[in-house]
Each structure stands twice: as C-alpha cells, then as structure tokens.
Design an enzyme around this catalytic site. Structure first.
Site, PDB file in Angstrom:
ATOM      1  N   ARG A  82       0.827  -1.223   0.000  1.00  0.00           N
ATOM      2  CA  ARG A  82       0.000   0.000   0.000  1.00  0.00           C
ATOM      3  C   ARG A  82       0.862   1.274   0.000  1.00  0.00           C
ATOM      4  O   ARG A  82       0.518   2.277   0.646  1.00  0.00           O
ATOM      5  CB  ARG A  82      -0.950   0.025   1.207  1.00  0.00           C
ATOM      6  CG  ARG A  82      -1.987  -1.069   1.210  1.00  0.00           C
ATOM      7  CD  ARG A  82      -2.957  -0.936   0.044  1.00  0.00           C
ATOM      8  NE  ARG A  82      -3.988  -1.950   0.143  1.00  0.00           N
ATOM      9  CZ  ARG A  82      -3.871  -3.185  -0.362  1.00  0.00           C
ATOM     10  NH1 ARG A  82      -2.792  -3.543  -1.045  1.00  0.00           N
ATOM     11  NH2 ARG A  82      -4.850  -4.049  -0.227  1.00  0.00           N
ATOM     12  N   SER A 134     -11.374  -1.254   2.233  1.00  0.00           N
ATOM     13  CA  SER A 134     -10.679  -1.427   3.515  1.00  0.00           C
ATOM     14  C   SER A 134     -10.325  -0.050   4.072  1.00  0.00           C
ATOM     15  O   SER A 134      -9.701   0.751   3.386  1.00  0.00           O
ATOM     16  CB  SER A 134      -9.375  -2.197   3.327  1.00  0.00           C
ATOM     17  OG  SER A 134      -9.659  -3.434   2.741  1.00  0.00           O
ATOM     18  N   GLU A 144      -6.230   3.884   5.600  1.00  0.00           N
ATOM     19  CA  GLU A 144      -5.814   3.683   4.202  1.00  0.00           C
ATOM     20  C   GLU A 144      -6.282   4.805   3.256  1.00  0.00           C
ATOM     21  O   GLU A 144      -5.472   5.306   2.467  1.00  0.00           O
ATOM     22  CB  GLU A 144      -6.315   2.322   3.705  1.00  0.00           C
ATOM     23  CG  GLU A 144      -5.768   1.974   2.343  1.00  0.00           C
ATOM     24  CD  GLU A 144      -6.188   0.594   1.865  1.00  0.00           C
ATOM     25  OE1 GLU A 144      -5.830  -0.395   2.528  1.00  0.00           O
ATOM     26  OE2 GLU A 144      -6.877   0.518   0.843  1.00  0.00           O
TER      27      GLU A 144
HETATM   28  C1  LIG Z   1     -15.649  -1.214  -2.469  1.00  0.00           C
HETATM   29  C2  LIG Z   1     -14.162  -0.888  -2.547  1.00  0.00           C
HETATM   30  C3  LIG Z   1     -13.253  -1.905  -2.624  1.00  0.00           C
HETATM   31  C4  LIG Z   1     -11.875  -1.631  -2.699  1.00  0.00           C
HETATM   32  N1  LIG Z   1     -10.994  -2.673  -2.777  1.00  0.00           N
HETATM   33  C5  LIG Z   1      -9.679  -2.431  -2.846  1.00  0.00           C
HETATM   34  C6  LIG Z   1      -8.750  -3.526  -2.925  1.00  0.00           C
HETATM   35  O1  LIG Z   1      -9.124  -4.693  -2.965  1.00  0.00           O
HETATM   36  N2  LIG Z   1      -7.428  -3.226  -2.984  1.00  0.00           N
HETATM   37  C7  LIG Z   1      -6.968  -1.934  -2.966  1.00  0.00           C
HETATM   38  O2  LIG Z   1      -5.742  -1.753  -3.015  1.00  0.00           O
HETATM   39  N3  LIG Z   1      -7.835  -0.897  -2.906  1.00  0.00           N
HETATM   40  C8  LIG Z   1      -9.154  -1.105  -2.849  1.00  0.00           C
HETATM   41  N4  LIG Z   1     -10.033  -0.052  -2.765  1.00  0.00           N
HETATM   42  C9  LIG Z   1      -9.514   1.329  -2.748  1.00  0.00           C
HETATM   43  C10 LIG Z   1      -9.534   2.018  -4.141  1.00  0.00           C
HETATM   44  O3  LIG Z   1     -10.386   1.359  -5.018  1.00  0.00           O
HETATM   45  C11 LIG Z   1      -8.135   2.094  -4.763  1.00  0.00           C
HETATM   46  O4  LIG Z   1      -7.226   2.736  -3.899  1.00  0.00           O
HETATM   47  C12 LIG Z   1      -8.148   2.836  -6.109  1.00  0.00           C
HETATM   48  O5  LIG Z   1      -6.894   2.719  -6.734  1.00  0.00           O
HETATM   49  C13 LIG Z   1      -8.503   4.317  -5.962  1.00  0.00           C
HETATM   50  O6  LIG Z   1      -8.719   4.827  -7.276  1.00  0.00           O
HETATM   51  P1  LIG Z   1      -9.489   6.184  -7.508  1.00  0.00           P
HETATM   52  O7  LIG Z   1      -9.352   6.526  -8.943  1.00  0.00           O
HETATM   53  O8  LIG Z   1     -10.857   6.084  -6.987  1.00  0.00           O
HETATM   54  O9  LIG Z   1      -8.611   7.177  -6.643  1.00  0.00           O
HETATM   55  P2  LIG Z   1      -9.111   8.432  -5.786  1.00  0.00           P
HETATM   56  O10 LIG Z   1      -9.883   7.935  -4.619  1.00  0.00           O
HETATM   57  O11 LIG Z   1      -9.758   9.431  -6.648  1.00  0.00           O
HETATM   58  O12 LIG Z   1      -7.710   9.011  -5.292  1.00  0.00           O
HETATM   59  C14 LIG Z   1      -6.931   8.289  -4.374  1.00  0.00           C
HETATM   60  C15 LIG Z   1      -5.622   9.060  -4.139  1.00  0.00           C
HETATM   61  O13 LIG Z   1      -4.838   9.020  -5.328  1.00  0.00           O
HETATM   62  C16 LIG Z   1      -4.589  10.356  -5.812  1.00  0.00           C
HETATM   63  N5  LIG Z   1      -4.703  10.255  -7.286  1.00  0.00           N
HETATM   64  C17 LIG Z   1      -5.752   9.798  -7.999  1.00  0.00           C
HETATM   65  N6  LIG Z   1      -5.458   9.791  -9.316  1.00  0.00           N
HETATM   66  C18 LIG Z   1      -4.199  10.267  -9.432  1.00  0.00           C
HETATM   67  C19 LIG Z   1      -3.329  10.530 -10.529  1.00  0.00           C
HETATM   68  N7  LIG Z   1      -3.688  10.283 -11.794  1.00  0.00           N
HETATM   69  N8  LIG Z   1      -2.097  11.041 -10.277  1.00  0.00           N
HETATM   70  C20 LIG Z   1      -1.698  11.309  -9.008  1.00  0.00           C
HETATM   71  N9  LIG Z   1      -2.483  11.088  -7.916  1.00  0.00           N
HETATM   72  C21 LIG Z   1      -3.710  10.579  -8.135  1.00  0.00           C
HETATM   73  C22 LIG Z   1      -5.672  11.224  -5.194  1.00  0.00           C
HETATM   74  O14 LIG Z   1      -5.222  12.566  -5.072  1.00  0.00           O
HETATM   75  C23 LIG Z   1      -5.851  10.544  -3.845  1.00  0.00           C
HETATM   76  O15 LIG Z   1      -4.831  10.972  -2.957  1.00  0.00           O
HETATM   77  C24 LIG Z   1     -11.419  -0.284  -2.697  1.00  0.00           C
HETATM   78  C25 LIG Z   1     -12.363   0.754  -2.629  1.00  0.00           C
HETATM   79  C26 LIG Z   1     -13.721   0.461  -2.554  1.00  0.00           C
HETATM   80  C27 LIG Z   1     -14.720   1.579  -2.501  1.00  0.00           C
END
Ligand SMILES: Cc1cc2nc3c(=O)[nH]c(=O)nc-3n(C[C@H](O)[C@H](O)[C@H](O)COP(=O)(O)OP(=O)(O)OC[C@H]3O[C@@H](n4cnc5c(N)ncnc54)[C@H](O)[C@@H]3O)c2cc1C
Length: 346
Positions: free
Chosen positions: A174, A246, A342
C-alpha cells in the site's frame, strides 16, 4: 475566486462542482473549481497558473480511496485521460499502455478479452488506472507492482514530465514513491508488463478454497469471475452504501511482538512476510474489539466485514474520522497495535 485559462488545450472547467457522486463514501462535498484533464498536454499550463495563484490543488480519480471535506478549496483536477493500447510483445512479456483516467476494472476486463491474462486477481477494484500505483493496489495475493513496466507522470515540482521505472516507483505494501511525495506527481499513463506465459495465483486462502475440488486448473477468466463473485458477496456496493473499501491497512509487526501476541490471542489471524515480520488482519483486530456491525450516528462498521467503515447516509468526514479514531484507540489498548488509515484524507 476568479481564475480561468485560455489556452487552446484548456481543460474543461466547472465551478462549484458537486462531488457526492465522485466519492464512494457518498459524502456531501463540492469542488470550488473542477478541471477535467483529458490529455497530459493540458497539465503544465494548468499547474503553472495554479501555482502562480498559490491555489491549493489535488487530483481526483474515481474518488474510491478518499475522505472529502465539505468544500475542496482551489482546484480539483479530475483525471479523465483515456486510451488502452498494446505497445509491444517480446519473447517473455506483453506491454500495455493505459491512460490514467481509464476505469481500472474496465481495463482488467479489456486485458482478458484481448487474451492478455494476468490481472484477474485485481478485478472489480473501483477507481482509475492512474490512482492504482499511488497505493499499489492489491487483492487476492497479487499487487499492481507485479505488473508494472513504467509510469508516466507530470512532476509539479520540477515542471517536467517524467517516466519512472518499476524500481523508481519504490512500491511496497500500500505504498509507492508517489504516495511518499503527496501533491507532487500527476500520473498520466501506466505501462503494464504482463508475462506471456500465464500462471494462476491461487495462494490466497479465500480464492484457493473455491477451486479446491476442481478437476482441472482454472482459466484466467474463471479466476476473474470468482474474484468478482467473492468481492460482490463480501464488500458493500458503494452505490448502495457509502464506503472506501478497507479503511485500515493490515499492520505489519515485528516477529517478537507477534510471538507475544499469539500466546495471548491464539486465534490471531496473520501472515508471514518476506522480511520475517508478520502482517496482521486488521479486520480481525477490529472484530475482536466488538465494532463489527456497530452504528455511530450516520456512520458505522460494515456488518459483514469489520475492516470497512460505511456511511449510512448524511455522514461527514468528521463522523468517519471520529469513528476511526475510536477504533484505533481500542485496538491499541487491546493489542498494542497502531492501525493506519488507508484512504487519503483530502
Ligand atoms: C468497495 C471498494 C473496494 C476496494 N478494494 C480495494 C482492494 O481490494 N485493494 C486496494 O488496493 N484498494 C481497494 N479499494 C480502494 C480504491 O479502489 C483504490 O485505492 C483505487 O486505486 C482508488 O482509485 P481512484 O481513482 O478512486 O482514486 P481516488 O480515490 O480518486 O484518489 C486516491 C488518491 O490518489 C490520488 N490520485 C488519484 N489519481 C491520481 C493521478 N492520476 N495522479 C496522481 N495522484 C492521483 C488522489 O489525489 C488521492 O490521494 C477499494 C475501494 C472500494 C470503494
């Protein structure tokens, strides 16, 4: 705030954009100025102006790993860069280039449909491809880092585009170089490196169990389907009940601490890791402290999975963080372990 840019490549600007549907916690939030980034070329000028105006800014992907305040001041960059492309196949690997705004699960599905298996254990993780390296997403025994060739990003400190190799990304559980330098890089493109010779990854107990009595080794598509089925059953659908997956990282503790704990708590769920330390199941710790299924006003702990905090409706970032802090305190009192949050608190 009076702020506009007029270059031909200007990203689309929406003032006062509602973000309730752009964060999976379903928190009521809006961005003062939201810019939709649809190509990397838009970024340098936008960042230049933002920095000249000394405005706070951040990137938002799918909003599935964030806790948003009611108002996001300054500029919020909505990552929408598209594109999925096969760039080369060599003797051992296939290289796929993907825009940071592509939906992660859509990309995993596309890779399988086009016969580039490998990412199936990571199916159905919400969010964008560009956010996946930030916390090195992982699930069912596989991490994103296992499949990275390089990452393109804009460095807002040095005002230049950079390409980081997998080693340069300093991936860990992570964690990544990007996460260690918050607010500096904007990921624009990810190049994946998928082995041509596919092997299934079935060492994760929940997944292995599903194929225990299978007559033949499962295909990548069967693993994908199974991962999707398990996830759908175990995790709350953010469209139905707000959550960010998580909420706490699984803590990693030294071997000596583990030895002492296992004597006191023989049921403790943990896994050895390569460095001789132990990764402890945070969900188990929270469950033992009695939080599973508990409701604290509009927020609570999911009834089927203690690791997931939920917004039943109308909750705020403060409600979530207050509950998180109660959990952290109780877990620390009981087990002497500090849980780390997280999702990113923006
Ligand atoms: C139901 C559910 C299940 C999940 N299961 C998992 C799992 O199994 N494993 C896991 O690891 N995670 C899991 N997650 C967490 C999440 O899906 C991941 O962390 C995912 O990668 C976040 O993507 P996002 O585009 O929504 O990022 P966001 O939530 O929009 O952003 C997350 C962070 O990344 C930064 N960011 C986003 N895009 C960029 C970019 N292009 N450049 C620089 N910084 C950026 C943002 O500023 C923020 O700090 C889960 C979430 C949910 C809701």
């Amino acid at each position: 705030m009076n702020f506009a840019i007029n270059a031909p490549l200007s990203p689309k600007l929406t003032p006062n954009m509602e973000l309730a549907h752009r964060n999976t916690f379903g928190l009521d939030a809006y961005a003062e100025l939201a810019y939709e980034i649809s190509s990397a070329e838009q970024i340098p000028e936008l960042i230049k102006i933002i920095q000249e105006q000394k405005m706070p800014w951040r990137v938002l992907g799918g909003g599935s790993n964030v806790i948003l305040p009611a108002v996001l001041p300054g500029a919020t960059l909505l990552m929408n860069i598209p594109g999925k492309e096969l760039i080369k196949i060599d003797l051992t690997h296939t290289y796929l280039s993907v825009g940071a705004g592509v939906n992660w699960h859509e990309f995993v599905t596309w890779s399988l449909d086009n016969r580039f298996p490998g990412l199936e254990n990571l199916a159905l993780i919400p969010g964008t491809v560009g956010a996946a390296p930030i916390q090195n997403i992982g699930a069912y025994g596989v991490e994103l880092a296992d499949y990275i060739d390089s990452i393109d990003a804009y460095d807002s400190q040095d005002h230049t585009f950079v390409t980081l190799t997998k080693e340069g990304c300093c991936f860990a559980y992570r964690d990544s170089y990007f996460k260690q330098h918050p607010g500096r890089f904007i990921v624009t493109k990810v190049v994946f490196k998928v082995p041509n010779h596919w092997t299934p990854h079935l060492h994760y107990a929940d997944l292995a169990k599903q194929f225990l009595n299978a007559e033949s080794a499962p295909t990548a598509q069967q693993i994908f389907n199974t991962v999707c089925a398990i996830r759908t059953q175990k995790l709350p659908n953010p469209k139905v009940i707000g959550n960010a997956g998580s909420f706490f990282q699984n803590p990693i503790i030294p071997a000596e601490q583990y030895e002492a704990l296992i004597k006191k708590f023989p049921q403790l769920i943990s896994y050895p890791d390569a460095l001789g330390t132990r990764k402890v199941a945070a969900g188990w710790l929270i469950d033992q402290c009695g939080f599973k299924g508990q409701r604290h006003g509009p927020v609570g702990v999911y009834e089927n999975q203690a690791l997931v905090l939920v917004n039943h409706g109308g909750g705020t970032a403060k409600d979530i963080l207050d509950l998180a802090s109660n959990i952290q305190e109780k877990v620390h009192q009981t087990f002497g372990i500090q849980l780390e949050i997280e999702p990113n608190i923006l």
